[in-house]
Design a protein around this motif. Structure first.
Motif, short mmCIF file in Angstrom:
data_model
loop_
_atom_site.label_atom_id
_atom_site.label_comp_id
_atom_site.label_asym_id
_atom_site.label_seq_id
_atom_site.Cartn_x
_atom_site.Cartn_y
_atom_site.Cartn_z
N SER A 117 79.89 17.21 -46.62
CA SER A 117 80.66 17.77 -45.51
C SER A 117 81.08 19.21 -45.82
O SER A 117 81.09 20.07 -44.93
CB SER A 117 81.90 16.91 -45.22
N HIS A 118 81.39 19.49 -47.09
CA HIS A 118 81.72 20.86 -47.48
C HIS A 118 80.51 21.78 -47.29
O HIS A 118 80.66 22.90 -46.77
CB HIS A 118 82.17 20.87 -48.95
N ARG A 119 79.37 21.32 -47.67
CA ARG A 119 78.15 22.12 -47.52
C ARG A 119 77.89 22.44 -46.04
O ARG A 119 77.55 23.57 -45.69
CB ARG A 119 76.95 21.38 -48.11
N ARG A 120 78.06 21.45 -45.20
CA ARG A 120 77.80 21.65 -43.77
C ARG A 120 78.81 22.62 -43.16
O ARG A 120 78.45 23.42 -42.28
CB ARG A 120 77.84 20.31 -43.04
N MET A 121 80.03 22.57 -43.61
CA MET A 121 81.04 23.50 -43.09
C MET A 121 80.74 24.93 -43.53
O MET A 121 80.90 25.88 -42.75
CB MET A 121 82.44 23.08 -43.56
N ARG A 122 80.31 25.10 -44.77
CA ARG A 122 79.93 26.44 -45.23
C ARG A 122 78.76 26.98 -44.41
O ARG A 122 78.74 28.15 -44.01
CB ARG A 122 79.56 26.41 -46.72
N ALA A 123 77.80 26.11 -44.13
CA ALA A 123 76.65 26.52 -43.32
C ALA A 123 77.09 26.90 -41.91
O ALA A 123 76.60 27.87 -41.32
CB ALA A 123 75.62 25.40 -43.28
N ALA A 124 78.03 26.13 -41.34
CA ALA A 124 78.51 26.42 -39.99
C ALA A 124 79.24 27.76 -39.93
O ALA A 124 79.06 28.54 -38.98
CB ALA A 124 79.42 25.28 -39.52
N LEU A 125 80.05 28.03 -40.92
CA LEU A 125 80.76 29.32 -40.97
C LEU A 125 79.77 30.47 -41.07
O LEU A 125 79.96 31.54 -40.46
CB LEU A 125 81.73 29.34 -42.15
N HIS A 126 78.71 30.27 -41.82
CA HIS A 126 77.67 31.30 -41.94
C HIS A 126 76.97 31.51 -40.60
O HIS A 126 76.66 32.65 -40.23
CB HIS A 126 76.65 30.88 -43.00
N GLN A 127 76.74 30.45 -39.84
CA GLN A 127 76.09 30.56 -38.54
C GLN A 127 76.97 31.28 -37.53
O GLN A 127 76.48 32.06 -36.70
CB GLN A 127 75.76 29.17 -38.00
N VAL A 128 78.24 31.02 -37.59
CA VAL A 128 79.18 31.60 -36.61
C VAL A 128 79.46 33.06 -36.90
O VAL A 128 79.67 33.86 -35.97
CB VAL A 128 80.49 30.78 -36.61
#
Length: 277
Positions: free
Chosen positions: A196-207
């Motif tokens: 879940s931490h990895r996915r959140m980091r990826a989402a912040l990078h996308q945004v």
């Protein structure tokens, strides 16, 4: 002026003899019923209409993306929550479009703005139109957009236009919940499992690449950055990076994702214009 006159529930005014609207079913009353809709002296009608249109488009497109989680959310409780947030935004879009039609000289109704404009006529920010992605991305996007919209609506609550002021004041209450919901999930996921931490980091990078557009649209950057900093710190996540991106969605320059979203949203209304259901 009572907010109750300005912001009607989607469940009110639903009778067979009322006005038919594709967006919201048959028989809903004018959402600005009973409100003095004259443009106050000293208010630029063109600027007011542009503000209402842009914020209405942000809300409509965001609501459509949130609706995509119906039957797909991780849990039933989250499906209901996301649907309710989408309905809040849809309600805001109704009022903003109605006000726009009254002050832009066209006299158009809500459906004309929602269903009978093409992608290059929309003025929403591009972040709202990006595909939903995973739950982490939707959480991050909701956190960013609700924080940004809340900061702007808090300012608009003091607008000299009484209609926009009332819409914003009511919206502040809703957006406060939207932001809290997203912040709670951001911390839960960021400080959760490694996945879940990895996915959140990826989402912040996308945004990140789309934040600059928000900060050039309205002067609320410091407030939004402060919120994001507080949440990401609590979640053990990095702050998303951004760069200035003037124009873009506010000028009708969108990603390739908006047109397909609108095609799905508008398809039935365009196939049966003027129909009643």
């Amino acid at each position: 002026m009572s907010d109750d006159h300005v912001y009607l529930s989607l469940a009110e005014g639903h009778d067979e003899g009322g006005d038919a609207r594709w967006a919201f079913g048959t028989g809903f009353e004018d959402p600005l019923h009973g409100v003095d809709t004259a443009v106050p002296a000293g208010v630029d009608a063109t600027e007011l209409a542009a503000t209402c249109l842009a914020l209405g488009d942000d809300a409509l497109v965001s609501a459509q993306r949130l609706a995509e989680w119906t039957t797909r959310a991780p849990e039933l409780e989250e499906e209901v929550a996301l649907a309710n947030i989408g309905l809040d935004l849809l309600g805001q879009a109704r009022l903003l479009y109605a006000r726009c039609g009254q002050v832009d000289g066209t006299g158009r109704g809500e459906d004309a703005y929602a269903y009978f404009r093409d992608a290059d006529d929309f003025r929403n920010v591009r972040l709202a139109e990006l595909p939903g992605g995973d739950f982490a991305f939707s959480v991050v996007r909701l956190l960013v957009l609700s924080s940004w919209r809340l900061a702007h609506f808090e300012r608009l609550a003091a607008s000299p236009d009484p209609v926009l002021s009332a819409v914003a004041a009511k919206g502040v209450k809703e957006l406060t919940y939207h932001r809290q919901y997203a912040a709670d999930w951001a911390v839960r996921l960021g400080d959760g499992t490694p996945e879940s931490h990895r996915r959140m980091r990826a989402a912040l990078h996308q945004v990140g690449p789309y934040l600059g557009e928000l900060f050039t649209a309205y002067d609320v950057r410091d407030e939004v950055v402060a919120v994001l900093a507080q949440v990401t710190e609590a979640a053990g996540l990095p702050m998303p990076a951004w760069r200035p991106t003037p124009g873009a969605g506010r000028e009708g320059a969108h990603t390739e994702h908006l047109a397909p979203l609108l095609a799905e949203l508008q398809g039935v209304a365009r196939a049966h214009p003027g129909a009643v259901w």
